[in-house]
Scaffold this active site. Structure first.
Site, short mmCIF file in Angstrom:
data_model
loop_
_atom_site.label_atom_id
_atom_site.label_comp_id
_atom_site.label_asym_id
_atom_site.label_seq_id
_atom_site.Cartn_x
_atom_site.Cartn_y
_atom_site.Cartn_z
CG ASN A 148 37.53 42.12 41.87
OD1 ASN A 148 36.87 42.61 40.98
ND2 ASN A 148 36.87 41.37 42.77
CE LYS A 193 44.69 54.16 58.56
NZ LYS A 193 45.14 55.44 58.85
#
Ligand code: CTP
Length: 395
Positions: free
Chosen positions: A209, A288
């Site tokens: 955030n 990944k």
């Protein structure tokens, strides 16, 4: 921020004197009236002209030089000052003040002032750790003099260790917090969380955030300035470590939860300023994630740390934050009740030039009995206001 404040910057003869140039410049930019006093030795490192140009005031070095005005200079500055900041402070100057020696302009003026005096020591690591220096620092602290702890790292003398002058920005922020705040949290333990947590999707990606951590760090500085023993549990930020504060670095909401509850019991005051993720990926991929035409993420709820602190709340003072984009007071009041906290500090994230990443904030401090609107101010000033309300409950 420092309008109408007079700050006397004392500069002693250490290589870190070059960093004092930026300290003076930053104080001036914050609006302070800055006067500089240098020791003779300091002038060997930086020319007085540099400080005169930056402070827009004559620099005082010689006790017996031609005075700039009719009044006795060391007395007039000593009386005018709201704060003395000695940067860098050598072992010699600290030793002189600790032992009542006033033999040059700087030590004489410090002796004659009733303003707050802050020392920012910088010296060789062995010198700093010398028991005589430490004894002098301790006795000055007992007399109410304040210190900005030196950093650890590479020292100009070629050694490594504690003794480096912190970055000028750090010296300024810490001393401004000392200037703003009364010493009313001595003996109290304060835990503060800050920054935005990061929830891992795979080894390279995370959900995060926009919290910068600035509000939480300002709270930690102010709590420290008010004399508390401060623990700061910090999610990743770009900020300098606040001087004299124990910092514990975490990344995820789960790590923050773990660390908060490790320290929770012994605290007098807990302020949850961190932007803790409400959701985390159900699974973190070991490798990944490769791209495909579409990716759906399954998220699960994190534990609400503040609510759980509220459930276990004893005599502790508990403060939460609420970032709202609408119905600020009503929503914050709901959180106050739901999380059993003493205050909710609510801020309107839609407001311009405050909130995330800004150095400014504008908040409403909401308790059961009251709601106090704090006008737009620097995060340090807002933090100071929040602690003034906390101290009222402690009293
Ligand atoms: N908080 C927490 N643990 C979480 C989420 C939030 O301790 N997992 C704390 C924050 O540090 C802050 C307060 O709860 O002090 C308010 O967080 P906020 O996200 O604004 O409120 P929520 O209760 O999550 O409600 P909503 O997101 O629905 O507005």
């Amino acid at each position: 921020m420092l309008k109408n404040k007079t700050i006397v910057v004392g500069i002693t003869g250490g290589i870190a004197a070059y960093k004092a140039v930026e300290v003076v410049s930053r104080l001036k930019k914050l609006g302070a009236n800055v006067h500089v006093i240098m020791t003779e030795a300091a002038t060997k490192f930086v020319q007085p002209l540099t400080f005169r140009s930056l402070s827009h005031n004559p620099v005082i070095v010689d006790m017996f030089g031609e005075p700039q005005s009719w009044d006795v200079e060391h007395i007039s500055l000593a009386e005018k000052a709201d704060m003395f900041l000695v940067v860098p402070a050598t072992a010699n100057l600290i030793g002189k003040v600790a032992n009542g020696i006033a033999d040059d302009m700087l030590s004489t003026t410090i002796m004659a002032t009733t303003a707050k005096v802050v020392f920012s020591p910088a010296m060789n690591v062995n010198m700093y750790q010398n028991s005589i220096v430490q004894k002098n620092i301790l006795s000055l602290k007992e007399e109410g003099y304040r210190f900005i702890e030196p950093d650890k790292g590479y020292l100009a003398c070629g050694t490594e260790g504690k003794g480096r002058l912190p970055a000028p920005e750090e010296v300024v922020t810490t001393s401004v917090a000392y200037l703003l705040s009364p010493l009313d949290l001595v003996g109290k333990k304060v835990l503060i969380t800050a920054g935005g947590t990061q929830e891992d999707l795979d080894p390279v990606r995370y959900l995060g955030n926009r919290s910068s951590g600035k509000m939480g760090y300002a709270l930690a500085r102010v709590a420290k300035a008010r004399g508390a023993e401060v623990t700061l549990i910090s999610a990743p930020t770009q900020l300098n470590k606040p001087s004299g504060v124990k910092v514990i670095n975490v990344r995820t909401a789960a790590e923050m939860y773990q660390q908060v509850f490790k320290y929770q019991e012994e605290q007098d005051i807990i302020v949850m300023a961190a932007a803790v993720a409400d959701y985390t990926p159900e699974f973190t991929a070991k490798d990944k994630i490769k791209k495909s035409s579409k990716l759906t993420l399954e998220l699960e709820r994190t534990t609400d740390i503040l609510a759980e602190l509220g459930n276990n709340k004893g005599d502790q003072i508990l403060v939460g934050f609420a970032a709202e984009s609408n119905d600020l007071v009503v929503n914050a009041q709901k959180k106050l009740k739901k999380k059993s906290v003493d205050f909710i500090v609510a801020n309107d994230i839609s407001a311009q030039d405050t909130g995330f990443a800004s150095d400014f904030n504008q908040v409403v401090i909401i308790s059961k009995a009251d709601h106090i609107e704090v006008a737009k101010a620097t995060k340090l000033q807002v933090a100071d206001r929040i602690f003034s309300e906390i101290v009222k409950i402690l009293d």
